[in-house]
Design a protein around this motif. Structure first.
Motif, PDB file in Angstrom:
ATOM      1  N   ILE A 115      -1.116  10.519 -32.681  1.00  0.00           N
ATOM      2  CA  ILE A 115      -2.089   9.836 -31.820  1.00  0.00           C
ATOM      3  C   ILE A 115      -3.475  10.461 -31.997  1.00  0.00           C
ATOM      4  N   LEU A 116      -3.523  11.794 -32.011  1.00  0.00           N
ATOM      5  CA  LEU A 116      -4.801  12.498 -32.104  1.00  0.00           C
ATOM      6  C   LEU A 116      -5.418  12.378 -33.496  1.00  0.00           C
ATOM      7  N   GLU A 117      -4.598  12.476 -34.528  1.00  0.00           N
ATOM      8  CA  GLU A 117      -5.117  12.365 -35.903  1.00  0.00           C
ATOM      9  C   GLU A 117      -5.666  10.973 -36.181  1.00  0.00           C
ATOM     10  N   ASP A 118      -5.053   9.952 -35.558  1.00  0.00           N
ATOM     11  CA  ASP A 118      -5.565   8.581 -35.716  1.00  0.00           C
ATOM     12  C   ASP A 118      -6.969   8.430 -35.122  1.00  0.00           C
ATOM     13  N   GLN A 119      -7.314   9.329 -34.183  1.00  0.00           N
ATOM     14  CA  GLN A 119      -8.640   9.308 -33.559  1.00  0.00           C
ATOM     15  C   GLN A 119      -9.599  10.311 -34.212  1.00  0.00           C
ATOM     16  N   ASN A 120      -9.202  10.789 -35.407  1.00  0.00           N
ATOM     17  CA  ASN A 120     -10.027  11.715 -36.213  1.00  0.00           C
ATOM     18  C   ASN A 120     -10.190  13.103 -35.600  1.00  0.00           C
ATOM     19  N   PHE A 121      -9.225  13.512 -34.763  1.00  0.00           N
ATOM     20  CA  PHE A 121      -9.216  14.889 -34.294  1.00  0.00           C
ATOM     21  C   PHE A 121      -8.544  15.762 -35.351  1.00  0.00           C
ATOM     22  N   LYS A 122      -9.014  16.996 -35.462  1.00  0.00           N
ATOM     23  CA  LYS A 122      -8.336  17.983 -36.294  1.00  0.00           C
ATOM     24  C   LYS A 122      -7.235  18.600 -35.449  1.00  0.00           C
ATOM     25  N   VAL A 123      -5.987  18.607 -35.951  1.00  0.00           N
ATOM     26  CA  VAL A 123      -4.854  18.992 -35.120  1.00  0.00           C
ATOM     27  C   VAL A 123      -4.079  20.154 -35.742  1.00  0.00           C
ATOM     28  N   PRO A 140       7.503  10.589 -19.539  1.00  0.00           N
ATOM     29  CA  PRO A 140       6.772  10.093 -20.710  1.00  0.00           C
ATOM     30  C   PRO A 140       5.371   9.633 -20.313  1.00  0.00           C
ATOM     31  N   PHE A 141       4.472   9.596 -21.275  1.00  0.00           N
ATOM     32  CA  PHE A 141       3.093   9.191 -21.010  1.00  0.00           C
ATOM     33  C   PHE A 141       2.655   8.213 -22.095  1.00  0.00           C
ATOM     34  N   SER A 142       1.654   7.416 -21.787  1.00  0.00           N
ATOM     35  CA  SER A 142       1.170   6.422 -22.746  1.00  0.00           C
ATOM     36  C   SER A 142       0.115   7.035 -23.671  1.00  0.00           C
ATOM     37  N   ILE A 183       8.204  14.586 -29.756  1.00  0.00           N
ATOM     38  CA  ILE A 183       7.003  14.489 -28.907  1.00  0.00           C
ATOM     39  C   ILE A 183       5.821  15.154 -29.602  1.00  0.00           C
ATOM     40  N   ARG A 184       6.063  16.301 -30.223  1.00  0.00           N
ATOM     41  CA  ARG A 184       4.979  17.009 -30.933  1.00  0.00           C
ATOM     42  C   ARG A 184       4.406  16.118 -32.039  1.00  0.00           C
ATOM     43  N   PHE A 185       5.305  15.479 -32.798  1.00  0.00           N
ATOM     44  CA  PHE A 185       4.878  14.603 -33.886  1.00  0.00           C
ATOM     45  C   PHE A 185       4.098  13.401 -33.348  1.00  0.00           C
TER      46      PHE A 185
END
Length: 455
Positions: free
Chosen positions: A21-29, A106-108, A14-16
């Protein structure tokens, strides 16, 4: 600038997934796999938003504890709580404790991104609102052309270029914090923190924690005012309220420029400019052995004294004109037409000083949109009369405490009956009915107290 998000979940899959998902949106994670790693990451640097799983590896510590840790450092940081096993009760508790949102597993992908974007937008709007309000409320100028204010303005100019400690004295509401802010703003430390510690608002057992900070067994740190103001300016408001025992520790910091946090073993070096303020006479408190003389002399290197508004009434028209424009801008309303020739403004004692005048002008700006001068004068008179009654009652109360029982009873009876007569427009029959006395008995009582009724 890229937004940084901290993802905390002990399930690697889940962490991965969330990180991808966030990195694909250009967030720094950043991410953490357990409670200890998460606490370390939070203490190292707060993210712009945190996603925290409620159930982690420790039986006695969970995501709710991490939520509390984030809130303790900055309540503005949005936190999204996630769980696959939580009950409705836990979800409600998380929201009550300050979580921005709660998501069940689970969530989308769409759902997690929707909440993340909304959380960041909400935090950004709050931050922008706070900055605007801060800028408006903390940008008030020191207004006036009276000799007392002109003298203070000259002192501010001189003190802004020095590093001396300053003691600002003056009655409540006279502008002590404003003077301290002006000195900081004009100093070489202006880009560094300006921190206020209001000693009058602290509980007796929290002074040292609020000043020096605290270290906890789990490695968490609560930073005190001294550390938060490092390289900048610390204003200790109402410094007279610091307990006598704590004053010795404050003195030691001024001498050594270092201290230890509560439960800490390491010296923390600080470079601060200290400004203190007081509405009490510190010199008198020193003589009464209620304030340390050595600390008093350390604080009172450069004294600044502010006069009550009642002693500089020539500044009232300037203050009204200034506040009505400023406060109309803040409240988004039309600037009111205030009659600055109203005699009540100059005969009133202004126990709350400039702050009280500002409150009056703000009330007028909110209540008097498109009102005539006559109606505005009524707002002024009602405000001043109401405040005068409260002040008069306080004075009578103080006077009665210093009087024998018989005199004290008379003070209270006189004040009570005068107010009841005013309430019933001087009608003795109605007053007697209301307070439960015979009309003739009330007549005798009024006569004995020297109070005149009408009928």
């Amino acid at each position: 600038m890229y937004k940084e998000i901290l993802v905390i979940d002990d399930n690697p899959d889940i962490r991965f997934l969330i990180c991808n998902i966030l990195e694909d949106q250009n967030f720094k994670v950043r991410s953490a796999a357990n409670y200890d790693q998460a606490a370390l990451e939070i203490n190292k640097r707060l993210p712009d938003l945190a996603i925290i799983d409620i159930k982690l590896d420790k039986p006695d510590k969970d995501g709710i504890d991490l939520l509390k840790l984030v809130n303790k450092k900055n309540k503005q940081t949005p936190v999204i709580m996630i769980s696959g096993h939580a009950t409705v009760q836990i979800a409600v508790e998380a929201i009550r404790l300050g979580a921005y949102e709660f998501i069940e597993k689970p969530f989308s992908k769409e759902k997690i991104l929707n909440y993340v974007n909304r959380g960041l937008e909400s935090a950004s709007l709050k931050k922008e609102k706070d900055l605007i309000e801060n800028k408006l409320f903390h940008s008030f100028e020191l207004i006036g052309q009276s000799p007392a204010i002109l003298k203070v303005k000259k002192i501010i100019d001189k003190l802004s270029t020095s590093e001396s400690r300053i003691l600002i004295s003056g009655p409540t509401g006279s502008g002590k914090e404003l003077v301290a802010r002006k000195i900081h703003k004009n100093s070489s430390r202006s880009k560094e923190p300006f921190v206020i510690l209001n000693a009058a608002l602290l509980k007796e057992n929290t002074y040292e924690k609020e000043l020096f900070g605290e270290e906890f067994d789990d490695g968490n740190i609560s930073f005190g005012a001294l550390e938060r103001s490092n390289k900048g300016t610390l204003l200790i408001d109402e410094v007279s309220e610091i307990p006598f025992e704590t004053q010795a520790n404050v003195l030691r910091v001024l001498i050594d420029q270092k201290f230890k946090r509560i439960n800490g073993s390491r010296d923390i070096n600080v470079n601060i400019r200290l400004i203190s303020s007081t509405s009490k006479n510190l010199g008198y408190l020193v003589k009464e052995n209620k304030f340390r003389e050595d600390l008093y002399h350390r604080l009172n290197v450069m004294p600044v004294e502010l006069s009550p508004l009642s002693s500089r009434t020539e500044d009232i028209p300037l203050l009204i004109d200034y506040f009505k424009i400023k406060l109309s801008e803040i409240n988004g309303v039309q600037t009111p037409d205030i009659d600055i020739k109203n005699d009540s403004l100059y005969t009133y004692n202004w126990p709350g000083n400039v702050r009280e005048l500002r409150n009056l002008v703000e009330r007028i700006t909110i209540l008097s949109s498109n009102e005539s001068k006559k109606n505005i004068n009524k707002i002024i008179d009602d405000f001043l009369n109401q405040t005068s009654r409260v002040e008069n009652s306080q004075n009578i109360l103080e006077q009665s405490f210093q009087s024998p029982l018989k005199e004290a009873r008379e003070y209270f009876e006189r004040e009570y009956l005068v107010n009841q007569l005013k309430k019933h427009h001087g009608n003795i029959s109605k007053t007697a009915d209301f307070i439960g006395m015979e009309r003739s008995a009330l007549h005798r009582k009024l006569k004995s107290l020297g109070i005149k009724g009408t009928n």
